[in-house]
Design a protein around this motif. Structure first.
Motif, PDB file in Angstrom:
ATOM      1  N   GLN A 230       0.739  -1.086   0.070  1.00 56.97           N
ATOM      2  CA  GLN A 230       0.046  -0.078   0.105  1.00 56.97           C
ATOM      3  C   GLN A 230       0.871   1.189  -0.111  1.00 56.97           C
ATOM      4  O   GLN A 230       0.454   2.282   0.098  1.00 56.97           O
ATOM      5  CB  GLN A 230      -0.818   0.001   1.271  1.00 56.97           C
ATOM      6  CG  GLN A 230      -2.100  -1.141   0.987  1.00 56.97           C
ATOM      7  CD  GLN A 230      -3.200  -1.016   1.945  1.00 56.97           C
ATOM      8  OE1 GLN A 230      -3.705   0.111   2.374  1.00 56.97           O
ATOM      9  NE2 GLN A 230      -3.589  -2.067   2.471  1.00 56.97           N
ATOM     10  N   MET A 231       2.213   1.199  -0.114  1.00 59.00           N
ATOM     11  CA  MET A 231       2.931   2.205  -0.443  1.00 59.00           C
ATOM     12  C   MET A 231       2.664   3.071  -1.537  1.00 59.00           C
ATOM     13  O   MET A 231       2.483   2.437  -2.760  1.00 59.00           O
ATOM     14  CB  MET A 231       4.546   1.805  -0.034  1.00 59.00           C
ATOM     15  CG  MET A 231       4.714   1.119   1.112  1.00 59.00           C
ATOM     16  SD  MET A 231       4.678   2.195   2.510  1.00 59.00           S
ATOM     17  CE  MET A 231       5.720   3.337   2.299  1.00 59.00           C
ATOM     18  N   LYS A 232       2.778   4.289  -1.719  1.00 62.15           N
ATOM     19  CA  LYS A 232       2.973   5.094  -2.753  1.00 62.15           C
ATOM     20  C   LYS A 232       4.235   5.203  -3.292  1.00 62.15           C
ATOM     21  O   LYS A 232       5.130   4.537  -2.812  1.00 62.15           O
ATOM     22  CB  LYS A 232       2.725   6.782  -2.150  1.00 62.15           C
ATOM     23  CG  LYS A 232       1.455   6.949  -1.652  1.00 62.15           C
ATOM     24  CD  LYS A 232       1.322   8.552  -1.457  1.00 62.15           C
ATOM     25  CE  LYS A 232       0.069   8.663  -0.775  1.00 62.15           C
ATOM     26  NZ  LYS A 232      -0.055  10.092  -0.553  1.00 62.15           N
ATOM     27  N   LYS A 233       4.403   5.327  -4.826  1.00 56.78           N
ATOM     28  CA  LYS A 233       5.498   5.609  -5.545  1.00 56.78           C
ATOM     29  C   LYS A 233       6.494   6.329  -4.749  1.00 56.78           C
ATOM     30  O   LYS A 233       6.270   7.476  -4.481  1.00 56.78           O
ATOM     31  CB  LYS A 233       5.165   6.016  -7.007  1.00 56.78           C
ATOM     32  CG  LYS A 233       6.462   5.533  -7.741  1.00 56.78           C
ATOM     33  CD  LYS A 233       6.052   5.580  -9.303  1.00 56.78           C
ATOM     34  CE  LYS A 233       7.154   5.386 -10.202  1.00 56.78           C
ATOM     35  NZ  LYS A 233       6.900   4.351 -11.071  1.00 56.78           N
ATOM     36  N   TYR A 234       7.931   5.604  -4.707  1.00 58.58           N
ATOM     37  CA  TYR A 234       8.919   6.555  -4.002  1.00 58.58           C
ATOM     38  C   TYR A 234       8.685   6.576  -2.656  1.00 58.58           C
ATOM     39  O   TYR A 234       9.530   7.348  -1.869  1.00 58.58           O
ATOM     40  CB  TYR A 234       9.225   8.000  -4.664  1.00 58.58           C
ATOM     41  CG  TYR A 234       9.274   8.050  -6.194  1.00 58.58           C
ATOM     42  CD1 TYR A 234      10.234   7.208  -7.033  1.00 58.58           C
ATOM     43  CD2 TYR A 234       8.324   8.721  -6.818  1.00 58.58           C
ATOM     44  CE1 TYR A 234      10.247   7.434  -8.146  1.00 58.58           C
ATOM     45  CE2 TYR A 234       8.506   8.706  -8.222  1.00 58.58           C
ATOM     46  CZ  TYR A 234       9.349   8.017  -8.786  1.00 58.58           C
ATOM     47  OH  TYR A 234       9.548   8.304 -10.415  1.00 58.58           O
ATOM     48  N   GLY A 235       7.852   5.749  -2.095  1.00 59.64           N
ATOM     49  CA  GLY A 235       7.633   5.635  -0.487  1.00 59.64           C
ATOM     50  C   GLY A 235       8.844   5.322   0.193  1.00 59.64           C
ATOM     51  O   GLY A 235       9.813   4.561  -0.242  1.00 59.64           O
ATOM     52  N   ARG A 236       9.026   5.502   1.399  1.00 62.06           N
ATOM     53  CA  ARG A 236      10.001   5.111   2.374  1.00 62.06           C
ATOM     54  C   ARG A 236       9.463   4.329   3.552  1.00 62.06           C
ATOM     55  O   ARG A 236       8.470   4.542   4.044  1.00 62.06           O
ATOM     56  CB  ARG A 236      10.924   6.283   2.697  1.00 62.06           C
ATOM     57  CG  ARG A 236      11.808   6.989   1.610  1.00 62.06           C
ATOM     58  CD  ARG A 236      12.430   8.357   2.237  1.00 62.06           C
ATOM     59  NE  ARG A 236      13.027   8.904   1.086  1.00 62.06           N
ATOM     60  CZ  ARG A 236      14.479   8.685   1.036  1.00 62.06           C
ATOM     61  NH1 ARG A 236      15.177   8.010   2.161  1.00 62.06           N
ATOM     62  NH2 ARG A 236      15.116   9.207   0.207  1.00 62.06           N
ATOM     63  N   ILE A 237      10.420   3.219   3.799  1.00 64.41           N
ATOM     64  CA  ILE A 237      10.071   2.518   4.772  1.00 64.41           C
ATOM     65  C   ILE A 237      11.277   2.381   5.720  1.00 64.41           C
ATOM     66  O   ILE A 237      12.433   1.953   5.708  1.00 64.41           O
ATOM     67  CB  ILE A 237       9.570   0.869   4.210  1.00 64.41           C
ATOM     68  CG1 ILE A 237       8.647   0.911   3.184  1.00 64.41           C
ATOM     69  CG2 ILE A 237       9.306  -0.004   5.560  1.00 64.41           C
ATOM     70  CD1 ILE A 237       8.377  -0.362   2.447  1.00 64.41           C
ATOM     71  N   ALA A 238      10.781   2.675   7.040  1.00 68.02           N
ATOM     72  CA  ALA A 238      11.758   2.728   8.024  1.00 68.02           C
ATOM     73  C   ALA A 238      11.603   1.468   9.044  1.00 68.02           C
ATOM     74  O   ALA A 238      10.578   1.251   9.651  1.00 68.02           O
ATOM     75  CB  ALA A 238      11.731   4.009   8.994  1.00 68.02           C
ATOM     76  N   VAL A 239      12.623   0.551   8.980  1.00 67.60           N
ATOM     77  CA  VAL A 239      12.433  -0.819   9.794  1.00 67.60           C
ATOM     78  C   VAL A 239      13.210  -0.479  10.837  1.00 67.60           C
ATOM     79  O   VAL A 239      14.453  -0.742  11.163  1.00 67.60           O
ATOM     80  CB  VAL A 239      13.131  -1.773   8.983  1.00 67.60           C
ATOM     81  CG1 VAL A 239      12.947  -3.286   9.695  1.00 67.60           C
ATOM     82  CG2 VAL A 239      12.402  -2.019   7.536  1.00 67.60           C
ATOM     83  N   CYS A 240      12.462  -0.504  12.198  1.00 68.89           N
ATOM     84  CA  CYS A 240      12.711  -0.122  13.231  1.00 68.89           C
ATOM     85  C   CYS A 240      12.944  -1.235  14.430  1.00 68.89           C
ATOM     86  O   CYS A 240      13.940  -1.483  15.137  1.00 68.89           O
ATOM     87  CB  CYS A 240      11.992   1.012  14.156  1.00 68.89           C
ATOM     88  SG  CYS A 240      12.163   1.354  15.665  1.00 68.89           S
ATOM     89  N   GLY A 241      11.987  -2.383  13.895  1.00 69.77           N
ATOM     90  CA  GLY A 241      11.729  -3.594  15.007  1.00 69.77           C
ATOM     91  C   GLY A 241      10.811  -4.476  14.145  1.00 69.77           C
ATOM     92  O   GLY A 241      10.177  -4.108  13.222  1.00 69.77           O
ATOM     93  N   ALA A 242      10.936  -5.796  14.785  1.00 76.04           N
ATOM     94  CA  ALA A 242      10.025  -6.833  14.247  1.00 76.04           C
ATOM     95  C   ALA A 242       9.475  -7.532  15.395  1.00 76.04           C
ATOM     96  O   ALA A 242       9.545  -8.787  15.690  1.00 76.04           O
ATOM     97  CB  ALA A 242      10.887  -7.724  13.242  1.00 76.04           C
TER      98      ALA A 242
END
Length: 329
Positions: A230-242
């Motif tokens: 569901q991300m927009k084009k050029y979106g950014r994902i910050a992976v902080c935890g899991a």
């Protein structure tokens, strides 16, 4: 001579940690040498990161890792006086000795109206994680839409509020109706109980039909697989935890991210806040200012008693806390 109580890792965790995985021990501390300090812990932090870090960096019999706000009770160090409050990374201990080099002093201007425990939460490592994750990884800009999960936790609750300060629309997900109510109270535009919705995919689309510019991920697993699409084009994902995967004995298998990453030209970046340690004062100054202005609100889940450290830690991994989980000695 002072006797310190310490919690040690008796057994490496298999699945969700159990009280029997810990041992409470007593250690006689030596007399201070010149340049040393004796400190007593006042507040101790329990955090999700302790679960994966314990497997990676600890051996059985080690004192559990963690940070505390501590008070200097004896000093043979001319630079630090008795009564000074510090943030230390000395593990689950009631008392410890330091040469002062590994301590972060609380600002002398710390307002009396604020609990010093905030130095372990909103005006500490979790707050800095939100601050730098949004500014440096997500490259937050006004008018963008931010999605954050584990949104009622120590990091997620600050992420949402900082995104609102930055002029963004914020959608938060949490695991109870009480947490959802808290998110709405502190200004989230949309709040979703992911445990009760019929379809998380549909709920996220309804909350932001145009998609998301930034996804601040504290959970991983199935949630992340749905959100990436569901991300927009050029979106950014910050992976902080899991946190959804920390207690798994067998690694999860899930959908693969390459197709949406390629066609939407997304950027996904894992990060640990210590990479910005040279900007720590900048972040803390900003967070403290926003807290004092009422722009960033905080909530703590406080457990009384050092003997209850394991219980408080297990509670965090079960998602029982709202805001920062703290143990008060």
């Amino acid at each position: 001579m002072v006797t310190a109580k310490v919690w040690v890792l008796k057994n490496h965790f298999e699945g969700l940690p159990k009280s029997s995985d810990f041992d409470l021990k007593q250690i006689e501390l030596p007399n201070l040498k010149d340049g040393e300090l004796l400190l007593e812990s006042v507040f101790l932090s329990v955090d999700p990161y302790m679960r994966p870090y314990s497997r990676r960096y600890m051996k059985e019999g080690d004192v559990m890792i963690g940070t505390q706000v501590a008070r200097v009770v004896e000093s043979k160090n001319l630079a630090v006086t008795v009564g000074t409050f510090v943030v230390a990374n000395s593990g689950w201990r009631t008392h410890f000795i330091s040469d002062g080099k590994d301590l972060e002093l609380l600002p002398s201007s710390w307002p009396e109206s604020l609990p010093r425990s905030l130095a372990l939460g909103t005006v500490g490592m979790p707050g800095l994680t939100a601050y730098f994750g949004l500014l440096e990884v997500c490259k937050m800009k006004p008018g963008k839409t931010v999605l954050v999960n584990a949104a009622a936790g120590a990091v997620g609750s600050v992420v949402g509020q900082l995104a609102k300060i930055g002029g963004c629309k914020v959608v938060g997900c949490a695991g109870s109706d009480d947490k959802v109510a808290y998110l709405k109270k502190i200004g989230f535009d949309e709040a979703i109980n992911y445990k009760t919705v019929t379809s998380l995919d549909e709920a996220l689309r309804k909350a932001s039909p145009d998609g998301y510019d930034c996804f601040f991920d504290n959970v991983g697993g199935e949630f992340a697989s749905i959100a990436v699409n569901q991300m927009k084009k050029y979106g950014r994902i910050a992976v902080c935890g899991a946190i959804s995967q920390y207690n798994d004995s067998v690694p999860q298998k899930g959908p693969y991210v390459q197709i949406p990453m390629i066609f939407k030209e997304l950027r996904m970046e894992g990060f640990i806040v210590t990479q910005w340690k040279n900007r720590r004062e900048e972040g803390l100054k900003a967070l403290l200012k926003w807290v004092m202005e009422g722009k960033v609100k905080f909530r703590e889940t406080v457990t009384e008693g050092f003997e209850n450290m394991p219980m408080a830690f297990i509670g965090v991994l079960k998602g029982e806390n709202i805001g920062k989980a703290i143990v008060k000695v």
